[in-house]
Design a protein around this motif. Structure first.
Motif, mmCIF file in Angstrom:
data_model
loop_
_atom_site.group_PDB
_atom_site.id
_atom_site.type_symbol
_atom_site.label_atom_id
_atom_site.label_comp_id
_atom_site.label_asym_id
_atom_site.label_seq_id
_atom_site.Cartn_x
_atom_site.Cartn_y
_atom_site.Cartn_z
ATOM 1 N N ALA A 288 0.777 -1.246 0.213
ATOM 2 C CA ALA A 288 -0.242 0.032 -0.276
ATOM 3 C C ALA A 288 0.458 1.758 0.083
ATOM 4 O O ALA A 288 -0.004 2.558 0.694
ATOM 5 N N SER A 289 1.934 1.080 0.122
ATOM 6 C CA SER A 289 2.688 2.212 -0.063
ATOM 7 C C SER A 289 2.885 3.165 -1.677
ATOM 8 O O SER A 289 3.790 2.075 -1.978
ATOM 9 N N LYS A 290 3.444 4.241 -1.697
ATOM 10 C CA LYS A 290 3.791 4.902 -3.037
ATOM 11 C C LYS A 290 4.826 4.381 -3.138
ATOM 12 O O LYS A 290 5.327 3.525 -4.641
ATOM 13 N N ASN A 291 6.268 5.063 -2.615
ATOM 14 C CA ASN A 291 7.839 5.033 -2.886
ATOM 15 C C ASN A 291 8.452 4.803 -1.664
ATOM 16 O O ASN A 291 8.664 5.343 -1.047
ATOM 17 N N PRO A 292 8.460 3.519 -1.447
ATOM 18 C CA PRO A 292 8.962 3.558 0.082
ATOM 19 C C PRO A 292 10.294 3.107 0.107
ATOM 20 O O PRO A 292 10.857 2.986 -0.903
ATOM 21 N N THR A 293 11.423 3.180 1.282
ATOM 22 C CA THR A 293 12.546 2.689 1.011
ATOM 23 C C THR A 293 12.521 2.114 2.544
ATOM 24 O O THR A 293 12.089 1.487 3.087
ATOM 25 N N ILE A 294 13.072 0.670 1.877
ATOM 26 C CA ILE A 294 12.609 -0.597 2.637
ATOM 27 C C ILE A 294 14.519 -1.055 3.029
ATOM 28 O O ILE A 294 15.042 -1.052 2.306
ATOM 29 N N ILE A 295 14.118 -1.086 4.170
ATOM 30 C CA ILE A 295 15.760 -1.765 5.201
ATOM 31 C C ILE A 295 15.607 -3.009 5.199
ATOM 32 O O ILE A 295 14.431 -3.110 6.175
ATOM 33 N N ILE A 296 16.272 -3.949 4.745
ATOM 34 C CA ILE A 296 16.475 -5.203 5.277
ATOM 35 C C ILE A 296 17.517 -5.664 6.706
ATOM 36 O O ILE A 296 18.559 -5.723 5.765
ATOM 37 N N ILE A 297 17.246 -5.997 7.925
ATOM 38 C CA ILE A 297 19.136 -5.812 7.995
ATOM 39 C C ILE A 297 18.747 -7.764 8.580
ATOM 40 O O ILE A 297 17.433 -7.778 9.178
ATOM 41 N N GLU A 298 19.960 -7.923 8.509
ATOM 42 C CA GLU A 298 19.976 -9.901 9.235
ATOM 43 C C GLU A 298 21.616 -10.192 9.603
ATOM 44 O O GLU A 298 22.253 -9.027 9.647
ATOM 45 N N PRO A 299 21.469 -11.230 10.491
ATOM 46 C CA PRO A 299 22.751 -10.783 11.045
ATOM 47 C C PRO A 299 24.105 -11.772 10.326
ATOM 48 O O PRO A 299 23.469 -12.363 9.252
ATOM 49 N N ALA A 300 24.941 -11.268 10.504
ATOM 50 C CA ALA A 300 27.131 -11.789 9.650
ATOM 51 C C ALA A 300 27.163 -12.865 9.297
ATOM 52 O O ALA A 300 27.686 -13.309 8.237
ATOM 53 N N ASP A 301 26.152 -13.913 10.211
ATOM 54 C CA ASP A 301 26.666 -14.796 9.821
ATOM 55 C C ASP A 301 26.753 -15.990 8.799
ATOM 56 O O ASP A 301 25.701 -15.382 7.664
ATOM 57 N N LEU A 302 27.407 -16.459 7.891
ATOM 58 C CA LEU A 302 26.726 -17.438 6.472
ATOM 59 C C LEU A 302 25.625 -17.508 5.966
ATOM 60 O O LEU A 302 24.838 -17.256 5.116
ATOM 61 N N VAL A 303 24.441 -17.920 6.589
ATOM 62 C CA VAL A 303 23.635 -18.827 6.736
ATOM 63 C C VAL A 303 21.897 -17.408 5.996
ATOM 64 O O VAL A 303 22.270 -17.432 5.364
ATOM 65 N N ASN A 304 22.723 -16.923 7.739
ATOM 66 C CA ASN A 304 21.169 -15.598 7.456
ATOM 67 C C ASN A 304 22.235 -14.707 6.649
ATOM 68 O O ASN A 304 21.213 -14.300 5.981
ATOM 69 N N SER A 305 23.165 -14.517 5.790
ATOM 70 C CA SER A 305 23.781 -13.043 5.115
ATOM 71 C C SER A 305 23.018 -13.894 4.098
ATOM 72 O O SER A 305 23.075 -12.541 2.901
ATOM 73 N N THR A 306 24.041 -14.721 3.686
ATOM 74 C CA THR A 306 23.748 -15.227 2.031
ATOM 75 C C THR A 306 22.274 -15.461 1.913
ATOM 76 O O THR A 306 21.465 -15.309 0.788
ATOM 77 N N ALA A 307 21.291 -15.886 2.924
ATOM 78 C CA ALA A 307 19.394 -15.903 2.604
ATOM 79 C C ALA A 307 19.127 -14.496 2.688
ATOM 80 O O ALA A 307 18.311 -14.610 1.705
ATOM 81 N N LEU A 308 20.012 -14.151 3.076
ATOM 82 C CA LEU A 308 19.243 -12.023 3.069
ATOM 83 C C LEU A 308 19.207 -12.059 0.927
ATOM 84 O O LEU A 308 18.122 -11.673 0.415
ATOM 85 N N ARG A 309 20.261 -12.299 0.691
ATOM 86 C CA ARG A 309 21.069 -12.050 -1.072
ATOM 87 C C ARG A 309 19.959 -12.649 -2.020
ATOM 88 O O ARG A 309 19.524 -12.449 -2.721
ATOM 89 N N VAL A 310 19.398 -13.970 -1.511
ATOM 90 C CA VAL A 310 18.855 -14.653 -2.278
ATOM 91 C C VAL A 310 17.299 -13.696 -2.166
ATOM 92 O O VAL A 310 16.162 -13.780 -2.990
ATOM 93 N N THR A 311 16.579 -12.996 -0.475
ATOM 94 C CA THR A 311 15.765 -12.704 -0.822
ATOM 95 C C THR A 311 15.417 -11.793 -1.823
ATOM 96 O O THR A 311 14.539 -10.859 -2.344
ATOM 97 N N GLN A 312 16.616 -10.642 -1.577
ATOM 98 C CA GLN A 312 17.374 -9.415 -2.169
ATOM 99 C C GLN A 312 16.761 -9.645 -3.482
ATOM 100 O O GLN A 312 15.695 -9.322 -4.230
ATOM 101 N N HIS A 313 17.351 -10.573 -4.505
ATOM 102 C CA HIS A 313 17.429 -11.105 -5.555
ATOM 103 C C HIS A 313 15.902 -11.681 -6.238
ATOM 104 O O HIS A 313 14.974 -10.770 -7.062
ATOM 105 N N ALA A 314 15.108 -12.254 -5.025
ATOM 106 C CA ALA A 314 13.941 -12.529 -5.335
ATOM 107 C C ALA A 314 13.213 -11.518 -5.988
ATOM 108 O O ALA A 314 11.786 -10.856 -6.594
ATOM 109 N N LEU A 315 12.947 -10.176 -4.237
ATOM 110 C CA LEU A 315 12.643 -8.620 -4.506
ATOM 111 C C LEU A 315 12.701 -7.832 -5.738
ATOM 112 O O LEU A 315 11.909 -7.200 -6.138
ATOM 113 N N ILE A 316 13.929 -8.572 -6.416
ATOM 114 C CA ILE A 316 14.935 -7.323 -7.144
ATOM 115 C C ILE A 316 13.588 -7.762 -8.573
ATOM 116 O O ILE A 316 13.231 -7.153 -9.585
#
Ligand SMILES: C[S@@+](CC[C@H](N)C(=O)[O-])C[C@H]1O[C@@H](n2cnc3c(N)ncnc32)[C@H](O)[C@@H]1O
Length: 493
Positions: A288-316
């Motif tokens: 419902a947001s017209k032009n939001p800035t979205i921030i996603i923060i995750e822990p830096a460990d291998l599993v969570n960090s690499t998972a974030l990039r996969v989510t990020q790519h799906a959002l792209i």
């Protein structure tokens, strides 16, 4: 509040550049104190685009980027050199712990139980019921909250630098927990207003903060901490209101509001679904947001960090673009696979309450001060932090195989701090053309004025490296870009 007050305020807001609240009495069917009028209008000031000051003079509030010239940024950077919880927040957290567990929370059996819980939570296997009802959120406050509170402000500073923070903002703290992001946002704005006031810059803010959280216990903590913090702060130039937190899972919550900033801090990784699917949740929350800035923060460990990039790519793939930290240096996107990248802005000062719980034989188990996190900032309008594009004379990292053993020029983003030691400096680098990990390697004895700029680029900063020697590291299926005394490094963003 009577509908009469709101409709009169709406009329005056649309027809006058300014008015005083006492003037409203000229048109109302009965007389009110100015304070009474202010209190009843306060929750509506954001929607009315009005700012009412301490003397109850109300003016139209134009939404514009917050001033962020060099001197303002430098002043704020100075404040972030010694990151710590503000004294007021530290005190509020400690009183909350005292009210939940008693004044003796940091001694004897109670402290042992909390410590046990911190260790369990840290290892992510906390299950079952604790002896004290609020112990789960208590151990979170003691161990995780301070670092998460401080690290988020570096991302806000980045948004400020880039003109993405404005005078009128609606913010959503998604998966709010005890209110880490809400409290940190308010503290950041407090610091910013302090800088403006020191420099005699007149800026008025109207901020509305909403939250979604699924755990009732956390919502109670959020409400207590955030409302106490806000009511104690006397911010003359800011009207900050908090909406009632929505108690629901992010997967199904209904959010009709248009948010300017939506923050998922350490929440997506808790969702029991594959990383690609988390992108559906983010998209839904932002729908419902017209032009939001979205921030996603995750822990830096291998599993969570690499998972974030996969989510990020799906959002792209869903139409979002990366504002930071990644730059598409050749104008083409990466696949989001196999990317482990995080930033490390340093350590925070140990809060008093953390020192108290760490008074044991093994204090290091209860001290958490390292800021280390993976994040992405997304937009939908194509705005990026760096607009740089490489042309011609540089090799793409995707083509390094054919350059092994040769010296080439590359244009890359620096995607880590020093991963090596004092003898050999190692930085992860990326140009978004390959998912094969690439590292710039600078032996300390080769460091000179020509190549030391790599230290100043900062996380996500772009550098051109001229004359780097390419080596393949078969053991790690990666490439090393050796920086020698004959290699030049130049920051280009
Ligand atoms: C690790 S805490 C992070 C809290 C806060 N954002 C921070 O950075 O400190 C994760 C929070 O997200 C909440 N959460 C997890 N999954 C959720 C979901 N599906 N919907 C809503 N809240 C959720 C948890 O209850 C918890 O309060």
């Amino acid at each position: 509040m009577t509908p009469e007050i709101l409709s009169l305020a709406r009329y005056l807001a649309s027809s006058r550049a300014e008015f005083t609240l006492s003037e409203m009495n000229l048109y109302l069917s009965r007389k009110y104190d100015e304070k009474e009028l202010y209190e009843s209008l306060k929750p509506h000031l954001y929607d009315l685009s009005l700012f009412c000051d301490a003397r109850y003079k109300c003016t139209k509030l134009a939404n514009q980027p917050l001033p962020a010239d060099e001197s303002i940024i430098r002043e704020l950077e100075g404040m972030f050199k010694t990151p710590r919880l503000p004294a007021r927040v530290e005190k509020l957290v400690e009183s909350y712990i005292e009210r939940s567990c008693g004044k003796d929370w940091h001694t004897g059996r109670k402290a042992d139980l909390i410590r046990e819980n911190i260790v369990k939570q840290k290892e992510e296997y906390w299950k079952g019921k604790s002896q004290y009802p609020r112990i789960r959120i208590i151990s979170y406050l003691l161990y995780h909250f301070p670092v998460y509170f401080c690290q988020y402000q570096y991302l806000l500073l980045d948004l400020l630098r880039s003109g993405l923070l404005t005078t009128k903002m609606s913010i959503l703290d998604a998966g709010a927990g005890p209110g880490t992001i809400t409290l940190s946002t308010i503290d950041f704005l407090r610091k910013l207003l302090e800088v403006y006031s020191k420099k005699n810059i007149d800026v008025k803010l109207s901020i509305k903060i909403g939250a979604v959280e699924q755990e009732a216990e956390n919502i109670n903590c959020y409400k207590e901490l955030a409302s106490s913090y806000l009511s104690d702060l006397k911010l003359d130039n800011a009207n900050i209101t908090m909406a009632e937190p929505v108690s629901a899972p992010l997967e199904t919550v209904k959010l009709p509001e248009d948010y300017d900033l939506i923050v998922f801090s350490n929440v997506l990784a808790e969702m029991d679904m594959p990383p690609e699917q988390r992108a559906d949740v983010v998209e839904r929350v932002a729908s419902a947001s017209k032009n939001p800035t979205i921030i996603i923060i995750e822990p830096a460990d291998l599993v969570n960090s690499t998972a974030l990039r996969v989510t990020q790519h799906a959002l792209i793939r869903k139409g979002f673009n990366i504002f930071s930290p990644c730059t598409l240096i050749w104008g083409i996107g990466c696949t989001g696979g196999n990317c482990w990248s995080f930033e490390e802005p340093g350590s925070i000062q140990v809060p008093g309450f953390m020192k108290k719980i760490a008074r044991t034989g093994e204090p290091y188990r209860y001290i958490n001060t390292d800021m280390k996190f993976s994040s992405v900032i997304l937009r939908r309008d194509g705005i990026t932090k760096h607009a740089y594009r490489a042309k011609g004379k540089f090799a793409r990292l995707a083509n390094l195989k054919k350059h092994v053993g040769k010296r080439v020029n590359v244009a890359v983003s620096v995607m880590s701090g020093n991963l090596g030691d004092e003898k050999t400096f190692v930085f992860k680098v990326c140009d978004a053309t390959t998912s094969v990990p690439c590292y710039a390697v600078l032996p300390a004895y080769h460091m000179n004025d020509n190549n030391k700029a790599i230290f100043d680029a900062g996380y996500g900063g772009i550098i051109e490296i001229s004359g780097t020697l390419i080596r393949e590291n078969r053991a790690f299926s990666s490439y090393n870009l050796l920086i020698t005394r004959n290699t030049a490094v130049r920051i280009v963003n």
